[in-house]
Design a protein around this motif. Structure first.
Motif, PDB file in Angstrom:
ATOM      1  N   LEU A 170       0.852  -1.178   0.000  1.00  0.00           N
ATOM      2  CA  LEU A 170       0.000   0.000   0.000  1.00  0.00           C
ATOM      3  C   LEU A 170       0.891   1.231   0.000  1.00  0.00           C
ATOM      4  O   LEU A 170       1.694   1.437   0.905  1.00  0.00           O
ATOM      5  N   TRP A 171       0.764   2.048  -1.046  1.00  0.00           N
ATOM      6  CA  TRP A 171       1.532   3.280  -1.189  1.00  0.00           C
ATOM      7  C   TRP A 171       0.576   4.437  -0.978  1.00  0.00           C
ATOM      8  O   TRP A 171      -0.515   4.460  -1.549  1.00  0.00           O
ATOM      9  N   CYS A 172       0.964   5.398  -0.152  1.00  0.00           N
ATOM     10  CA  CYS A 172       0.089   6.527   0.181  1.00  0.00           C
ATOM     11  C   CYS A 172       0.825   7.849  -0.040  1.00  0.00           C
ATOM     12  O   CYS A 172       2.036   7.931   0.153  1.00  0.00           O
ATOM     13  N   GLN A 173       0.046   8.865  -0.406  1.00  0.00           N
ATOM     14  CA  GLN A 173       0.605  10.208  -0.542  1.00  0.00           C
ATOM     15  C   GLN A 173      -0.489  11.210  -0.211  1.00  0.00           C
ATOM     16  O   GLN A 173      -1.656  11.013  -0.550  1.00  0.00           O
ATOM     17  N   ARG A 174      -0.093  12.304   0.469  1.00  0.00           N
ATOM     18  CA  ARG A 174      -1.039  13.355   0.858  1.00  0.00           C
ATOM     19  C   ARG A 174      -0.491  14.706   0.437  1.00  0.00           C
ATOM     20  O   ARG A 174       0.680  15.004   0.638  1.00  0.00           O
ATOM     21  N   LEU A 175      -1.374  15.526  -0.140  1.00  0.00           N
ATOM     22  CA  LEU A 175      -1.004  16.896  -0.477  1.00  0.00           C
ATOM     23  C   LEU A 175      -1.331  17.804   0.698  1.00  0.00           C
ATOM     24  O   LEU A 175      -2.381  17.659   1.324  1.00  0.00           O
ATOM     25  N   GLU A 176      -0.464  18.731   0.985  1.00  0.00           N
ATOM     26  CA  GLU A 176      -0.730  19.702   2.036  1.00  0.00           C
ATOM     27  C   GLU A 176      -1.603  20.842   1.520  1.00  0.00           C
ATOM     28  O   GLU A 176      -2.390  21.413   2.253  1.00  0.00           O
ATOM     29  N   VAL A 177      -1.445  21.186   0.248  1.00  0.00           N
ATOM     30  CA  VAL A 177      -2.222  22.258  -0.374  1.00  0.00           C
ATOM     31  C   VAL A 177      -2.656  21.780  -1.757  1.00  0.00           C
ATOM     32  O   VAL A 177      -1.878  21.167  -2.480  1.00  0.00           O
ATOM     33  N   GLY A 178      -3.897  22.054  -2.132  1.00  0.00           N
ATOM     34  CA  GLY A 178      -4.374  21.711  -3.462  1.00  0.00           C
ATOM     35  C   GLY A 178      -4.995  20.331  -3.519  1.00  0.00           C
ATOM     36  O   GLY A 178      -5.275  19.705  -2.497  1.00  0.00           O
ATOM     37  N   ARG A 179      -5.211  19.869  -4.756  1.00  0.00           N
ATOM     38  CA  ARG A 179      -5.814  18.563  -4.973  1.00  0.00           C
ATOM     39  C   ARG A 179      -5.252  17.940  -6.236  1.00  0.00           C
ATOM     40  O   ARG A 179      -4.735  18.633  -7.103  1.00  0.00           O
ATOM     41  N   TYR A 180      -5.360  16.627  -6.330  1.00  0.00           N
ATOM     42  CA  TYR A 180      -4.902  15.914  -7.515  1.00  0.00           C
ATOM     43  C   TYR A 180      -5.934  16.062  -8.628  1.00  0.00           C
ATOM     44  O   TYR A 180      -7.130  15.939  -8.391  1.00  0.00           O
ATOM     45  N   PRO A 181      -5.490  16.310  -9.866  1.00  0.00           N
ATOM     46  CA  PRO A 181      -6.429  16.511 -10.983  1.00  0.00           C
ATOM     47  C   PRO A 181      -6.851  15.206 -11.653  1.00  0.00           C
ATOM     48  O   PRO A 181      -6.620  14.996 -12.843  1.00  0.00           O
ATOM     49  N   PHE A 182      -7.468  14.299 -10.899  1.00  0.00           N
ATOM     50  CA  PHE A 182      -7.925  13.045 -11.485  1.00  0.00           C
ATOM     51  C   PHE A 182      -9.117  13.292 -12.398  1.00  0.00           C
ATOM     52  O   PHE A 182      -9.990  14.109 -12.095  1.00  0.00           O
ATOM     53  N   PRO A 183      -9.192  12.576 -13.525  1.00  0.00           N
ATOM     54  CA  PRO A 183     -10.355  12.714 -14.405  1.00  0.00           C
ATOM     55  C   PRO A 183     -11.579  12.069 -13.754  1.00  0.00           C
ATOM     56  O   PRO A 183     -11.445  11.207 -12.885  1.00  0.00           O
ATOM     57  N   PRO A 184     -12.784  12.463 -14.161  1.00  0.00           N
ATOM     58  CA  PRO A 184     -13.984  11.861 -13.579  1.00  0.00           C
ATOM     59  C   PRO A 184     -14.129  10.402 -13.993  1.00  0.00           C
ATOM     60  O   PRO A 184     -13.757  10.011 -15.094  1.00  0.00           O
ATOM     61  N   VAL A 185     -14.665   9.604 -13.076  1.00  0.00           N
ATOM     62  CA  VAL A 185     -14.905   8.183 -13.330  1.00  0.00           C
ATOM     63  C   VAL A 185     -16.371   8.015 -13.687  1.00  0.00           C
ATOM     64  O   VAL A 185     -17.252   8.442 -12.946  1.00  0.00           O
ATOM     65  N   THR A 186     -16.638   7.384 -14.833  1.00  0.00           N
ATOM     66  CA  THR A 186     -18.021   7.237 -15.275  1.00  0.00           C
ATOM     67  C   THR A 186     -18.585   5.842 -15.031  1.00  0.00           C
ATOM     68  O   THR A 186     -19.707   5.698 -14.593  1.00  0.00           O
ATOM     69  N   ASP A 187     -17.834   4.797 -15.296  1.00  0.00           N
ATOM     70  CA  ASP A 187     -18.330   3.425 -15.177  1.00  0.00           C
ATOM     71  C   ASP A 187     -17.824   2.713 -13.929  1.00  0.00           C
ATOM     72  O   ASP A 187     -17.721   1.493 -13.916  1.00  0.00           O
ATOM     73  N   GLY A 188     -17.475   3.440 -12.898  1.00  0.00           N
ATOM     74  CA  GLY A 188     -16.974   2.824 -11.679  1.00  0.00           C
ATOM     75  C   GLY A 188     -15.480   2.635 -11.656  1.00  0.00           C
ATOM     76  O   GLY A 188     -14.892   2.436 -10.607  1.00  0.00           O
ATOM     77  N   ARG A 189     -14.852   2.662 -12.829  1.00  0.00           N
ATOM     78  CA  ARG A 189     -13.392   2.559 -12.891  1.00  0.00           C
ATOM     79  C   ARG A 189     -12.899   3.212 -14.166  1.00  0.00           C
ATOM     80  O   ARG A 189     -13.642   3.396 -15.123  1.00  0.00           O
ATOM     81  N   LEU A 190     -11.632   3.553 -14.152  1.00  0.00           N
ATOM     82  CA  LEU A 190     -11.014   4.224 -15.286  1.00  0.00           C
ATOM     83  C   LEU A 190      -9.587   3.712 -15.393  1.00  0.00           C
ATOM     84  O   LEU A 190      -8.869   3.633 -14.391  1.00  0.00           O
ATOM     85  N   GLU A 191      -9.174   3.351 -16.587  1.00  0.00           N
ATOM     86  CA  GLU A 191      -7.802   2.894 -16.773  1.00  0.00           C
ATOM     87  C   GLU A 191      -6.916   4.085 -17.101  1.00  0.00           C
ATOM     88  O   GLU A 191      -7.239   4.901 -17.957  1.00  0.00           O
ATOM     89  N   LEU A 192      -5.802   4.195 -16.385  1.00  0.00           N
ATOM     90  CA  LEU A 192      -4.827   5.254 -16.594  1.00  0.00           C
ATOM     91  C   LEU A 192      -3.554   4.662 -17.172  1.00  0.00           C
ATOM     92  O   LEU A 192      -3.225   3.500 -16.911  1.00  0.00           O
ATOM     93  N   THR A 193      -2.827   5.458 -17.917  1.00  0.00           N
ATOM     94  CA  THR A 193      -1.493   5.047 -18.337  1.00  0.00           C
ATOM     95  C   THR A 193      -0.505   5.483 -17.257  1.00  0.00           C
ATOM     96  O   THR A 193      -0.815   6.336 -16.414  1.00  0.00           O
ATOM     97  N   ALA A 194       0.688   4.928 -17.300  1.00  0.00           N
ATOM     98  CA  ALA A 194       1.713   5.313 -16.331  1.00  0.00           C
ATOM     99  C   ALA A 194       2.063   6.789 -16.485  1.00  0.00           C
ATOM    100  O   ALA A 194       2.310   7.487 -15.498  1.00  0.00           O
TER     101      ALA A 194
END
Length: 110
Positions: free
Chosen positions: A65-89
């Motif tokens: 389990l790898w974890c990371q937390r931002l102190e300021v701001g947010r991660y720009p993840f794209p919206p998930v439509t079908d419950g999951r989304l495949e990302l490239t590296a």
């Protein structure tokens, strides 16, 4: 930073309760994503605010389990439509660096 081989798939599940640990996230993978947490692929989770990320993956002998937390701001993840989304590296690396992969454009080279 995680190093992701090109054969590894990254599945993003969207906002979940990140108080979950190994077993809770593995159950989400089986239930929501219909996938096997021991498949060798990376499963990416974020909280609803998108300022924390957890990545669950099989390390050969057990779950990691790898974890990371931002102190300021947010991660720009794209919206998930079908419950999951495949990302490239590359997309995942851009997101961790704070770049939105949907609006990022390569520079023109003259």
């Amino acid at each position: 930073m995680l190093t992701v081989p090109p054969t590894t798939r990254l599945w993003f599940a969207g906002g979940v309760d990140l108080r979950l640990g190994f077993d809770g996230l593995a159950n989400l993978i089986r239930g929501r994503l219909n996938a096997d947490p021991t498949s060798g692929h990376l499963f990416v989770f974020t909280n609803r605010v998108a300022n924390r990320v957890k990545v669950l993956y099989w390390g050969g002998r057990g779950l990691n389990l790898w974890c990371q937390r931002l102190e300021v701001g947010r991660y720009p993840f794209p919206p998930v439509t079908d419950g999951r989304l495949e990302l490239t590296a590359t997309q995942f690396a851009m997101i961790l660096d704070g770049l939105d992969p949907t609006t990022a454009r390569p520079r023109s080279r003259h």
